[in-house]
Design a protein around this motif. Structure first.
Motif, PDB file in Angstrom:
ATOM      1  N   VAL A 213       0.867  -1.223   0.148  1.00  0.00           N
ATOM      2  CA  VAL A 213       0.125  -0.036  -0.121  1.00  0.00           C
ATOM      3  C   VAL A 213       0.836   1.087  -0.223  1.00  0.00           C
ATOM      4  CG1 VAL A 213      -1.982  -1.361   1.125  1.00  0.00           C
ATOM      5  CG2 VAL A 213      -0.124   0.287   2.561  1.00  0.00           C
ATOM      6  N   PRO A 214       0.539   2.596  -0.874  1.00  0.00           N
ATOM      7  CA  PRO A 214       1.336   3.573  -0.639  1.00  0.00           C
ATOM      8  C   PRO A 214       1.327   4.198   0.719  1.00  0.00           C
ATOM      9  CG  PRO A 214      -0.976   4.220  -1.592  1.00  0.00           C
ATOM     10  CD  PRO A 214      -1.067   2.435  -0.836  1.00  0.00           C
ATOM     11  N   VAL A 215       2.197   4.744   1.160  1.00  0.00           N
ATOM     12  CA  VAL A 215       2.446   5.960   2.811  1.00  0.00           C
ATOM     13  C   VAL A 215       2.572   7.864   2.013  1.00  0.00           C
ATOM     14  CG1 VAL A 215       3.579   5.911   4.136  1.00  0.00           C
ATOM     15  CG2 VAL A 215       4.136   4.527   3.612  1.00  0.00           C
ATOM     16  N   GLY A 220      -1.004  14.200   0.637  1.00  0.00           N
ATOM     17  CA  GLY A 220      -1.462  13.802  -0.153  1.00  0.00           C
ATOM     18  C   GLY A 220      -0.648  13.030  -1.182  1.00  0.00           C
ATOM     19  N   HIS A 221       0.772  13.379  -0.916  1.00  0.00           N
ATOM     20  CA  HIS A 221       1.391  12.627  -1.908  1.00  0.00           C
ATOM     21  C   HIS A 221       1.973  11.263  -1.166  1.00  0.00           C
ATOM     22  CE1 HIS A 221       2.126  17.318  -2.433  1.00  0.00           C
ATOM     23  NE2 HIS A 221       1.538  16.506  -3.749  1.00  0.00           N
ATOM     24  N   VAL A 222       2.594  10.575  -1.584  1.00  0.00           N
ATOM     25  CA  VAL A 222       2.553   9.275  -1.792  1.00  0.00           C
ATOM     26  C   VAL A 222       4.349   9.759  -2.132  1.00  0.00           C
ATOM     27  CG1 VAL A 222       3.224   7.128  -2.596  1.00  0.00           C
ATOM     28  CG2 VAL A 222       1.153   7.873  -3.387  1.00  0.00           C
ATOM     29  N   VAL A 223       5.196   9.326  -0.442  1.00  0.00           N
ATOM     30  CA  VAL A 223       6.062   8.993  -0.369  1.00  0.00           C
ATOM     31  C   VAL A 223       7.276   7.543  -0.253  1.00  0.00           C
ATOM     32  CG1 VAL A 223       6.168  11.516   0.350  1.00  0.00           C
ATOM     33  CG2 VAL A 223       5.804   9.665   2.052  1.00  0.00           C
ATOM     34  N   ALA A 224       6.149   6.730  -0.122  1.00  0.00           N
ATOM     35  CA  ALA A 224       7.079   5.145   0.567  1.00  0.00           C
ATOM     36  C   ALA A 224       5.862   4.427   0.297  1.00  0.00           C
ATOM     37  CB  ALA A 224       7.479   5.698   1.434  1.00  0.00           C
ATOM     38  N   ALA A 225       6.793   2.756   0.095  1.00  0.00           N
ATOM     39  CA  ALA A 225       5.455   1.641   0.320  1.00  0.00           C
ATOM     40  C   ALA A 225       5.685   0.595   0.806  1.00  0.00           C
ATOM     41  CB  ALA A 225       5.669   0.581  -0.951  1.00  0.00           C
ATOM     42  N   LEU A 226       4.461   0.391   1.760  1.00  0.00           N
ATOM     43  CA  LEU A 226       4.403  -0.643   3.027  1.00  0.00           C
ATOM     44  C   LEU A 226       4.281  -2.036   2.708  1.00  0.00           C
ATOM     45  CD1 LEU A 226       2.776   0.754   6.337  1.00  0.00           C
ATOM     46  CD2 LEU A 226       5.210   0.730   5.747  1.00  0.00           C
ATOM     47  N   ALA A 252       0.035   2.106   7.779  1.00  0.00           N
ATOM     48  CA  ALA A 252       0.464   3.587   6.936  1.00  0.00           C
ATOM     49  C   ALA A 252      -0.670   5.051   6.956  1.00  0.00           C
ATOM     50  CB  ALA A 252      -0.207   3.158   5.057  1.00  0.00           C
ATOM     51  N   ALA A 253      -2.379   4.156   7.544  1.00  0.00           N
ATOM     52  CA  ALA A 253      -2.288   5.662   8.312  1.00  0.00           C
ATOM     53  C   ALA A 253      -2.090   6.525   9.132  1.00  0.00           C
ATOM     54  CB  ALA A 253      -3.672   5.263   8.063  1.00  0.00           C
ATOM     55  N   GLU A 254      -1.568   5.696   9.473  1.00  0.00           N
ATOM     56  CA  GLU A 254      -0.983   6.608  11.116  1.00  0.00           C
ATOM     57  C   GLU A 254       0.876   7.149  10.320  1.00  0.00           C
ATOM     58  OE1 GLU A 254      -0.147   3.526  15.121  1.00  0.00           O
ATOM     59  OE2 GLU A 254      -1.394   2.150  14.035  1.00  0.00           O
TER      60      GLU A 254
END
Length: 257
Positions: A213-215, A220-226, A252-254
């Motif tokens: 999922v995106p982080v 609201g910009h994607v900076v990483a992924a989990l 990711a929300a946290e």
């Protein structure tokens, strides 16, 4: 090929070709090629054999590689080039307890990665004690096109940047399931963008499934992924979306807060 990128700077008086070659030699070692001869390094990088030999000799003298019977391999000292920086990054530090929580709840290894030069670059990881055939750790690089975190990050790119990535990237078939069609990959990325996650089933390695999922940052910009990875023989596909996905999204929300 690395030598093409290096040659592109030919004529630039401030560009150190020898340094660039040394870095290219280090990057020739990966999860599949942990031990290389001079000829193999030359072939992998495009660097002339004599220059590749000098790079390896220098790295050997400095303690970054070891040599046995003409085969070279990386030594732990190479981690000092980036591990301290990676492990001290604010995002990695914030993610670690969340990755640990996901690992403990899902009983599978979980990771955080960024997109760097068309590859996913592991920033933090929480491992289980299970043995996997592919070794992953902080600092690992994997191709973006056939990994769940890579597809999440590619899906977030502006169209012009995605076009550039696809133009310069060869979609090698890592397994018989690897998507190697640019048109098909574009279609998949549209779906990833729409649904908010990526699921990859045995495209990087046979028997390995993962979901990512995106982080997002506060803007609201994607900076990483989990992601979480698991063995196909142990975990059906439906579990990845029904059980793993909610845990990853919660983590990711946290991280966004």
């Amino acid at each position: 090929m690395p030598v093409d990128e290096i040659d592109a700077f030919s004529g630039d008086p401030n560009f150190m070709t020898s340094l660039a070659r040394g870095l290219a030699v280090l990057q020739a070692f990966d999860l599949r090629q942990r031990s290389l001869t001079v000829s193999q390094v030359s072939q992998a990088t495009g660097i002339p054999r004599a220059a590749a030999r000098r790079c390896l000799y220098t790295l050997l003298q400095l303690g970054y590689v070891a040599e046995q019977h003409g085969h070279f391999s990386l030594r732990p000292k190479v981690l000092t080039l980036g591990f301290a920086h990676l492990s001290s990054r604010p995002l990695a530090a914030a993610a670690q307890p969340l990755l640990d929580r996901c690992r403990d709840r899902l009983h599978e290894s979980c990771s955080l990665a960024l997109l760097d030069g068309g590859e996913v670059y592991y920033q933090a990881r929480a491992e289980t004690t299970r043995i996997m055939s592919i070794a992953l750790y902080v600092g690992t690089r994997l191709p973006a096109y056939c990994t769940s975190m890579g597809r999440v990050l590619l899906a977030a790119l502006p169209e012009d940047e995605l076009d550039k990535y696809l133009a310069r990237t060869t979609l090698h078939p890592r397994t018989v399931k690897t998507v190697t069609s640019v048109a098909k990959l574009r279609e998949i990325l549209v779906g990833v963008r729409r649904q908010g996650y990526a699921l990859v089933d045995q495209e990087l390695e046979v028997g390995l499934r993962s979901i990512a999922v995106p982080v997002f940052d506060r803007h609201g910009h994607v900076v990483a992924a989990l992601n979480t990875g698991t063995q196909a023989a142990r975990t059906p596909l439906r579990d990845l979306t029904q059980l793993f996905l909610p845990e990853l999204r919660a983590a990711a929300a946290e991280l966004r807060q």
